[in-house]
Motif scaffolding. Structure first.
Motif, PDB file in Angstrom:
ATOM      1  N   THR A  64      34.760  34.095  43.141  1.00  0.00           N
ATOM      2  CA  THR A  64      36.038  34.128  43.860  1.00  0.00           C
ATOM      3  C   THR A  64      36.735  35.469  43.665  1.00  0.00           C
ATOM      4  N   THR A  65      36.593  36.016  42.471  1.00  0.00           N
ATOM      5  CA  THR A  65      37.199  37.327  42.216  1.00  0.00           C
ATOM      6  C   THR A  65      36.610  38.382  43.154  1.00  0.00           C
ATOM      7  N   ALA A  66      35.306  38.316  43.378  1.00  0.00           N
ATOM      8  CA  ALA A  66      34.670  39.260  44.304  1.00  0.00           C
ATOM      9  C   ALA A  66      35.267  39.099  45.706  1.00  0.00           C
ATOM     10  N   PHE A  67      35.446  37.852  46.141  1.00  0.00           N
ATOM     11  CA  PHE A  67      36.076  37.598  47.451  1.00  0.00           C
ATOM     12  C   PHE A  67      37.479  38.191  47.500  1.00  0.00           C
ATOM     13  N   ASN A  68      38.238  37.957  46.426  1.00  0.00           N
ATOM     14  CA  ASN A  68      39.608  38.456  46.394  1.00  0.00           C
ATOM     15  C   ASN A  68      39.659  39.976  46.441  1.00  0.00           C
ATOM     16  N   ALA A  69      38.657  40.621  45.861  1.00  0.00           N
ATOM     17  CA  ALA A  69      38.619  42.086  45.921  1.00  0.00           C
ATOM     18  C   ALA A  69      38.286  42.539  47.346  1.00  0.00           C
ATOM     19  N   VAL A  70      37.362  41.831  47.992  1.00  0.00           N
ATOM     20  CA  VAL A  70      36.980  42.211  49.357  1.00  0.00           C
ATOM     21  C   VAL A  70      38.156  42.026  50.320  1.00  0.00           C
ATOM     22  N   THR A  71      38.929  40.958  50.123  1.00  0.00           N
ATOM     23  CA  THR A  71      40.004  40.663  51.080  1.00  0.00           C
ATOM     24  C   THR A  71      41.330  41.306  50.694  1.00  0.00           C
ATOM     25  N   GLY A  72      41.344  42.116  49.627  1.00  0.00           N
ATOM     26  CA  GLY A  72      42.549  42.864  49.305  1.00  0.00           C
ATOM     27  C   GLY A  72      43.560  42.123  48.455  1.00  0.00           C
ATOM     28  N   VAL A  73      43.237  40.879  48.062  1.00  0.00           N
ATOM     29  CA  VAL A  73      44.160  40.159  47.183  1.00  0.00           C
ATOM     30  C   VAL A  73      44.258  40.897  45.849  1.00  0.00           C
ATOM     31  N   THR A  80      38.365  31.622  53.856  1.00  0.00           N
ATOM     32  CA  THR A  80      38.952  30.349  53.447  1.00  0.00           C
ATOM     33  C   THR A  80      39.102  30.402  51.935  1.00  0.00           C
ATOM     34  N   PHE A  81      39.796  29.394  51.389  1.00  0.00           N
ATOM     35  CA  PHE A  81      40.109  29.416  49.960  1.00  0.00           C
ATOM     36  C   PHE A  81      39.450  28.246  49.236  1.00  0.00           C
ATOM     37  N   GLN A  82      39.076  28.527  47.985  1.00  0.00           N
ATOM     38  CA  GLN A  82      38.442  27.484  47.173  1.00  0.00           C
ATOM     39  C   GLN A  82      39.374  26.284  47.020  1.00  0.00           C
ATOM     40  N   GLN A 117      40.312  18.965  56.290  1.00  0.00           N
ATOM     41  CA  GLN A 117      41.134  20.112  55.901  1.00  0.00           C
ATOM     42  C   GLN A 117      40.276  21.353  55.690  1.00  0.00           C
ATOM     43  N   ARG A 118      39.114  21.153  55.054  1.00  0.00           N
ATOM     44  CA  ARG A 118      38.203  22.287  54.843  1.00  0.00           C
ATOM     45  C   ARG A 118      37.759  22.861  56.192  1.00  0.00           C
ATOM     46  N   LEU A 119      37.458  21.953  57.106  1.00  0.00           N
ATOM     47  CA  LEU A 119      37.018  22.361  58.432  1.00  0.00           C
ATOM     48  C   LEU A 119      38.139  23.135  59.137  1.00  0.00           C
ATOM     49  N   LEU A 120      39.347  22.597  59.041  1.00  0.00           N
ATOM     50  CA  LEU A 120      40.488  23.237  59.701  1.00  0.00           C
ATOM     51  C   LEU A 120      40.720  24.645  59.153  1.00  0.00           C
ATOM     52  N   GLU A 121      40.526  24.801  57.855  1.00  0.00           N
ATOM     53  CA  GLU A 121      40.716  26.131  57.269  1.00  0.00           C
ATOM     54  C   GLU A 121      39.721  27.124  57.875  1.00  0.00           C
ATOM     55  N   LEU A 178      34.418  34.851  55.322  1.00  0.00           N
ATOM     56  CA  LEU A 178      34.165  34.550  53.915  1.00  0.00           C
ATOM     57  C   LEU A 178      34.532  33.095  53.635  1.00  0.00           C
ATOM     58  N   LEU A 179      33.574  32.317  53.161  1.00  0.00           N
ATOM     59  CA  LEU A 179      33.834  30.903  52.893  1.00  0.00           C
ATOM     60  C   LEU A 179      33.694  30.649  51.396  1.00  0.00           C
ATOM     61  N   ASP A 180      34.784  30.218  50.764  1.00  0.00           N
ATOM     62  CA  ASP A 180      34.745  29.969  49.319  1.00  0.00           C
ATOM     63  C   ASP A 180      34.595  28.469  49.067  1.00  0.00           C
ATOM     64  N   GLU A 181      33.371  28.063  48.748  1.00  0.00           N
ATOM     65  CA  GLU A 181      33.031  26.655  48.477  1.00  0.00           C
ATOM     66  C   GLU A 181      33.522  25.709  49.574  1.00  0.00           C
ATOM     67  N   PRO A 182      33.053  25.920  50.797  1.00  0.00           N
ATOM     68  CA  PRO A 182      33.526  25.066  51.901  1.00  0.00           C
ATOM     69  C   PRO A 182      33.099  23.605  51.759  1.00  0.00           C
TER      70      PRO A 182
END
Ligand code: ATP
Ligand code: MG
Lengths: 255, 376
Positions: free
Chosen positions: A45-54, A85-87, A157-161, A174-178
């Motif tokens: 998740t940290t890698a995702f957050n770095a890619v998306t600028g969080v 999407t978010f975990q 909800q996961r689908l909607l995200e 980017l899908l985090d544990e869909p």
């Protein structure tokens, strides 16, 4: 050959003494579905957050289609074509299904606060609403259109995200544990759904997932990390037979 | 489903709501022509209109954007001063600014232009303090904006800028709500408009805020309130949208300040206290955080209670020879505080929750109320 959609070079992400991602490099080519797997706390998740600028990387660079996006703000990165999407699901809790997806159209508006308030942007607004309805129909969520998003069953909800992310019209998703919290049937459908949107929306997909069946079924390639470091990379069959991976991860009860 | 067609025209509920608002305005007009203008009813309506606008502006921040700002009194002060300074007739300036040689501003603007200027100056101050302050997390932001209001209050009383603000002296003799009345040549009022016009000004401003809330920008603000990280991931730039909401809210708070000046007929910086901000906050909470309708209704109820209905509590009452206990000067405020505590403790959703007027006519009670949280 054209640039890879995503290229991560020597990414390191440190929180105080914790090195969550350690000198990690990878790339994803256009149209690929690539998975990132690893034990809990491995730094996915940290890698995702770095890619998306969080998070701003401690060191290393991130390129989207050859453009360096390291250090950009999350909203800039989304506008450049990365959606996520978010975990732990982050839907807009005061909004209906429809409004959640509609909000994702805001980034393409051409109106300003005055034209929008005075309704001089009526045709643009109508177009946003039509596009939202069309998208909801396409993914079979139209019947739930007016429900409050957070009142939906977990799987929906996961689908909607995912659908909300699609509405930003990304190049890379980017899908985090869909599949987290989905039942086996929903998980099966999710696999087919991910493939389908990849084709229909011309997407490149980067996915974090613990359901190994799903990962092995849909991924073109897989990266495995442990303690923030890459321990393997390859096709699903290569990964399944990789000694280091089996020792670190697949041997566990996650399989 | 008829949803797509509903979007294009107004729904039944919306039309019904518009009719109710229209009937209200007509009723006020008729009442004004028939009931003596000294009636408390008009005092309540005038002050209620002013507070409603400020409360809705605050709700735009607290209820719709999730910015917990407590700078209301400061922005009202700015609006009131700008309005007063620019509308005092030239001939009166010498007497108003008697300690400052008639002051330095020697232009008089039309009332409506001055009101807009009042809003613009308030918005400009919001822009300046928004840059540093909006980065802060909620509690710190509340403290910083509260501090801003206190500083403004002190600065406006500062002797050195007296030629502009009249220092700690009163500003007066500017046009008030009573000047909206239409008079004949001999000075008698022919048509009473001193209550209707403020209600109309407030109504137009609130309508603009509602249009904003229901636009794509309003959705972006609600997204920020619901989840900042998700909003950013949807391409919504947090800083610019928060800044926008802060400036717009302050604009209308400034206009509200100008209206307060007109209501009070005099302006003095020392009266724009933190207590005033708390009154507005209470109105928002009692009406329902996230409901424009709620803020409007509770403004009028709040003003009616504090200025009118609970007044009898401050007076001694005798039943025969028996003096009713407790009733004495100041008791009104005690009762008032108790009512507020009861509302805040037991009716946290406020009067309306997050519902609006049209929602009240929908058969299926709107499912919104589940969704939007009320905590700021
Ligand atoms: N903001 C932060 N501050 C401090 N430490 C953090 C922060 N974010 C993540 N970490 C740490 O970084 C490490 C990696 O966390 P991360 O959430 O990336 O793991 P993950 O691979 O996604 O795990 P999971 O499968 O449980 O989701 C963990 O030790 C975590 O505690
Ligand atoms: Mg994770």
């Amino acid at each position: 050959m054209s640039d890879p959609v995503l290229k991560i070079n020597h990414l390191t992400m440190q929180f105080g003494g914790v090195v969550a991602v350690d000198n990690f490099s990878m790339h994803i080519n256009s149209g690929e579905i690539v998975a990132l797997i690893g034990p809990n706390g491995a730094g996915k998740t940290t890698a995702f957050n770095a890619v998306t600028g969080v998070y701003t990387p401690t060191s290393g660079t991130i390129n989207l289609l050859g453009q360096n996006i390291t250090g950009n703000r999350p909203d800039q990165i989304t506008k450049l074509g990365i959606a996520r999407t978010f975990q732990n699901i982050r839907l807009f809790s005061s909004m209906t299904v429809f409004e959640n997806v509609l909000t994702a159209h805001h980034l393409r508006k051409t109106s300003n606060i005055f034209t929008a308030t005075l309704r001089l942007n009526a045709s643009e607004e109508r177009k946003m609403r039509e596009d939202t309805d069309a998208l909801l129909r396409k993914v079979d969520l139209y019947d739930l259109r007016d429900e409050i998003a957070t009142s939906l069953p977990y799987g929906k909800q996961r689908l909607l995200e995912i659908v909300r992310a699609l509405a930003t019209r990304p190049k890379l998703l980017l899908l985090d544990e869909p599949a987290a919290g989905m039942n086996p049937q929903e998980t099966d459908e999710l696999g087919a759904f991910i493939r389908r949107i990849r084709d229909e929306f011309d997407l490149t997909i980067f996915i974090i997932e613990h359901h190994m069946n799903l990962v092995m079924e849909i991924s073109d390639r897989i990266y495995v990390i442990e303690f923030g470091k890459q321990i393997a990379e390859g096709t699903p069959s290569e990964i399944q037979n990789n000694e280091a991976v089996i020792a670190a991860y697949l041997g566990g009860d996650d399989l | 489903m008829s949803n797509t067609t509903q979007k294009k025209t107004l729904s039944k509920e919306q039309i019904l709501s518009a009719v109710i608002v229209l009937v209200f305005y007509v009723a006020v007009f008729i009442a004004e022509q028939t009931i003596p203008s000294t009636s408390m009813l008009f005092t309540v309506l005038k002050k209620g209109a002013t507070y409603a606008l400020v409360a809705v502006s605050m709700n735009l921040l607290n209820g719709f954007t999730g910015i917990f700002s407590l700078g209301q009194a400061g922005f009202m002060l700015i609006g009131a001063y700008v309005y007063a300074i620019f509308t005092i007739p030239l001939a009166q300036r010498a007497s108003v600014y008697q300690y400052y040689n008639g002051g330095i501003v020697q232009t008089t603007l039309p009332v409506f232009i001055a009101m807009i200027l009042a809003g613009l100056v308030a918005a400009f101050f919001a822009f300046l303090i928004g840059l540093p302050v909006l980065r802060l997390k909620s509690d710190y932001l509340a403290v910083a904006t509260l501090g801003f209001a206190e500083i403004i209050r002190a600065v406006f009383q500062w002797d050195k800028i007296g030629p502009l603000t009249n220092g700690s002296n009163m500003l007066r003799l500017f046009p008030t709500f009573n000047d909206f009345n239409i008079r004949n040549a001999s000075g008698e009022v022919t048509i009473y408009l001193s209550t209707l016009v403020p209600l109309l000004i407030s109504g137009v401003c609130i309508a603009l805020i509602v249009l904003l809330i229901n636009s794509t920008f309003g959705r972006a603000l609600r997204a920020i309130k619901d989840d900042e990280i998700a909003a950013e991931a949807m391409g919504i730039r947090l800083s610019s949208h928060k800044q926008l909401a802060f400036c717009i809210s302050s604009f209308f708070t400034g206009v509200g300040g100008a209206m307060l000046a007109m209501y009070q007929t005099t302006v003095q910086a020392k009266s724009f206290t933190t207590a005033m901000t708390y009154e507005i906050l209470l109105i928002v909470v009692i009406g329902g955080i996230g409901s424009v309708t709620g803020s409007c209704i509770s403004s009028f109820l709040f003003v009616a209670c504090s200025e009118w209905w609970l007044r009898f509590l401050d007076q001694k009452h005798m039943i025969g020879n028996f003096e009713v206990p407790l009733l004495r000067n100041g008791f009104r405020l005690v009762v008032f505080s108790v009512i507020i505590m009861i509302v805040v403790l037991f009716f946290r959703q406020g009067i309306m929750g997050t519902r609006e007027l049209p929602d009240l006519f929908r058969k299926r009670p709107t499912d919104r109320k589940k969704g939007r949280g009320i905590k700021a």
